[in-house]
Motif scaffolding. Sequence first.
Motif, PDB file in Angstrom:
ATOM      1  N   ALA A   1      -8.441  -0.676   3.425  1.00 47.72           N
ATOM      2  CA  ALA A   1      -8.613  -0.046   2.112  1.00 47.72           C
ATOM      3  C   ALA A   1      -7.552   1.036   1.884  1.00 47.72           C
ATOM      4  O   ALA A   1      -6.787   0.970   0.918  1.00 47.72           O
ATOM      5  N   PRO A   2      -7.453   2.057   2.763  1.00 48.54           N
ATOM      6  CA  PRO A   2      -6.387   3.050   2.553  1.00 48.54           C
ATOM      7  C   PRO A   2      -4.996   2.466   2.770  1.00 48.54           C
ATOM      8  O   PRO A   2      -4.034   2.876   2.104  1.00 48.54           O
ATOM      9  N   SER A   3      -4.878   1.495   3.691  1.00 50.71           N
ATOM     10  CA  SER A   3      -3.580   0.891   3.946  1.00 50.71           C
ATOM     11  C   SER A   3      -3.063   0.175   2.703  1.00 50.71           C
ATOM     12  O   SER A   3      -1.903   0.345   2.304  1.00 50.71           O
ATOM     13  N   ALA A   4      -3.907  -0.632   2.062  1.00 51.51           N
ATOM     14  CA  ALA A   4      -3.498  -1.344   0.849  1.00 51.51           C
ATOM     15  C   ALA A   4      -3.210  -0.368  -0.286  1.00 51.51           C
ATOM     16  O   ALA A   4      -2.280  -0.579  -1.080  1.00 51.51           O
TER      17      ALA A   4
ATOM     18  N   VAL B   1      -1.255  -6.340  -6.002  1.00 52.89           N
ATOM     19  CA  VAL B   1      -2.577  -6.130  -5.390  1.00 52.89           C
ATOM     20  C   VAL B   1      -3.116  -7.449  -4.832  1.00 52.89           C
ATOM     21  O   VAL B   1      -3.579  -7.525  -3.682  1.00 52.89           O
ATOM     22  N   LEU B   2      -3.056  -8.493  -5.651  1.00 58.88           N
ATOM     23  CA  LEU B   2      -3.580  -9.798  -5.219  1.00 58.88           C
ATOM     24  C   LEU B   2      -2.765 -10.352  -4.062  1.00 58.88           C
ATOM     25  O   LEU B   2      -3.321 -10.988  -3.148  1.00 58.88           O
ATOM     26  N   GLY B   3      -1.448 -10.109  -4.084  1.00 60.05           N
ATOM     27  CA  GLY B   3      -0.605 -10.596  -2.996  1.00 60.05           C
ATOM     28  C   GLY B   3      -0.933  -9.928  -1.673  1.00 60.05           C
ATOM     29  O   GLY B   3      -1.021 -10.595  -0.630  1.00 60.05           O
ATOM     30  N   VAL B   4      -1.129  -8.608  -1.698  1.00 62.49           N
ATOM     31  CA  VAL B   4      -1.488  -7.889  -0.467  1.00 62.49           C
ATOM     32  C   VAL B   4      -2.841  -8.371   0.051  1.00 62.49           C
ATOM     33  O   VAL B   4      -3.009  -8.650   1.249  1.00 62.49           O
ATOM     34  N   ALA B   5      -3.826  -8.492  -0.844  1.00 59.47           N
ATOM     35  CA  ALA B   5      -5.162  -8.947  -0.433  1.00 59.47           C
ATOM     36  C   ALA B   5      -5.118 -10.374   0.101  1.00 59.47           C
ATOM     37  O   ALA B   5      -5.765 -10.700   1.102  1.00 59.47           O
TER      38      ALA B   5
ATOM     39  N   ALA C   1      -8.903  -4.637   1.149  1.00 60.42           N
ATOM     40  CA  ALA C   1      -7.567  -4.656   0.555  1.00 60.42           C
ATOM     41  C   ALA C   1      -7.649  -4.652  -0.969  1.00 60.42           C
ATOM     42  O   ALA C   1      -6.852  -3.991  -1.646  1.00 60.42           O
ATOM     43  N   LEU C   2      -8.611  -5.380  -1.532  1.00 60.42           N
ATOM     44  CA  LEU C   2      -8.805  -5.371  -2.983  1.00 60.42           C
ATOM     45  C   LEU C   2      -9.206  -3.989  -3.470  1.00 60.42           C
ATOM     46  O   LEU C   2      -8.725  -3.517  -4.517  1.00 60.42           O
ATOM     47  N   ILE C   3     -10.089  -3.331  -2.721  1.00 63.79           N
ATOM     48  CA  ILE C   3     -10.523  -1.979  -3.096  1.00 63.79           C
ATOM     49  C   ILE C   3      -9.336  -1.028  -3.091  1.00 63.79           C
ATOM     50  O   ILE C   3      -9.107  -0.269  -4.045  1.00 63.79           O
ATOM     51  N   GLY C   4      -8.570  -1.053  -2.009  1.00 66.29           N
ATOM     52  CA  GLY C   4      -7.409  -0.170  -1.926  1.00 66.29           C
ATOM     53  C   GLY C   4      -6.401  -0.441  -3.028  1.00 66.29           C
ATOM     54  O   GLY C   4      -5.875   0.490  -3.644  1.00 66.29           O
ATOM     55  N   GLY C   5      -6.164  -1.726  -3.315  1.00 66.24           N
ATOM     56  CA  GLY C   5      -5.218  -2.072  -4.378  1.00 66.24           C
ATOM     57  C   GLY C   5      -5.706  -1.630  -5.738  1.00 66.24           C
ATOM     58  O   GLY C   5      -4.919  -1.142  -6.565  1.00 66.24           O
ATOM     59  N   ALA C   6      -7.004  -1.801  -5.983  1.00 69.63           N
ATOM     60  CA  ALA C   6      -7.564  -1.385  -7.275  1.00 69.63           C
ATOM     61  C   ALA C   6      -7.479   0.126  -7.453  1.00 69.63           C
ATOM     62  O   ALA C   6      -7.164   0.616  -8.551  1.00 69.63           O
TER      63      ALA C   6
END
Length: 369
Positions: free
Chosen positions: A45-48, A68-72, A141-146
Amino acid sequence: MRGWWKAAVGRLRDAWIPVVEAALAATVAWLIAARLIGHPDPFFAPSAALMVLGESRGRRVRQTIELVLGVAAGVLIADLVVHALGPGTGTMLVVLLLTLGLTVAAGASSTLIIQTAVSALYLVVVAAPKGDFVPFRFVDALIGGAIALAASQLVVARDPLAPLVAEARQTFADLAELLDRIDEALDRCDETAAQAALERARQVDGCVERLQKAVQACGETLRLRVRRRRHLGQVEEVEATARQLDYAVRNIRVLARNASTLTRLHTATPPELGAAIRALAAAVRAAGAALATDLTGHDDARRHVGRADEAALEAVRIGAELLESDPPLPVVMIVGQIRATAIDLLRGVGEDDVAVLGRVDEALGLPAV
């Protein structure tokens, strides 16, 4: 040591807002994943959040969402492969190939590619999944990106023109600094320095490309905010300036190539040539100030336009005087590029095309058309 400390403080002063923004976004992402949703070990989460926030500056909203979607997706693929194959050397190879392939295909920057690969390695080496598959890390990852997307938009909402102003200032500063390097190389007749300046000139295209992307991102942001749409006309003017600046960059690259050739001749460079290049650098800086102040409204943009006009024409006049002494061919070519760059600069600050051509050619001593 004192100079280094002063420079470090200056860099921190200029970048403290992004630093605080990144720290808060990462912390909020971790709190949501760990405390609110209850995920165990919500490292991603923090990493993304940090990865996306670092890469989203100057990007359009759609591009940030794709990021965001790519990282997740990269995290999910790595998680699935590790769960299916278990930890091991072969798994590491497969995970890295898939992760790197995905990020390269998505057009990610080299920084993001490395960060995503390191995250995938973390999954294989340190935190391989155990038991039944649960997509905790994908959701993290989605949370961090959002959170990163929301944070970037909040900062932009406060002053949507600020990223564009900063990018414009940096682009013109880089171009003026390149001309300074060329001038110094010619003044010392330093072939190595001239070649380094030429290499730098080949990299400046990236500055203009970033400015063009910043224009697109700023325009999109303003269209989403009704009260800010009055600035769209200014952004369109910057877009036109960026096109002219692209031409100027090409001209200066040719100028740098001829400067390198001139240093290889090992002949004394006419001092007037340095004066012309310095005047052109002053015109570039004034044009950058005109663009930035027009966007911010903190100063009189027309005053800077006048300075750019005066310095550009002075550079051309000095070049015309040089041509009267029958200089070597590289000098003639440099004067030609000074003329072309002056035209592009003056067009970029809003001068009339026909009037610019007439005034520049008059300064060069050519007959009026």
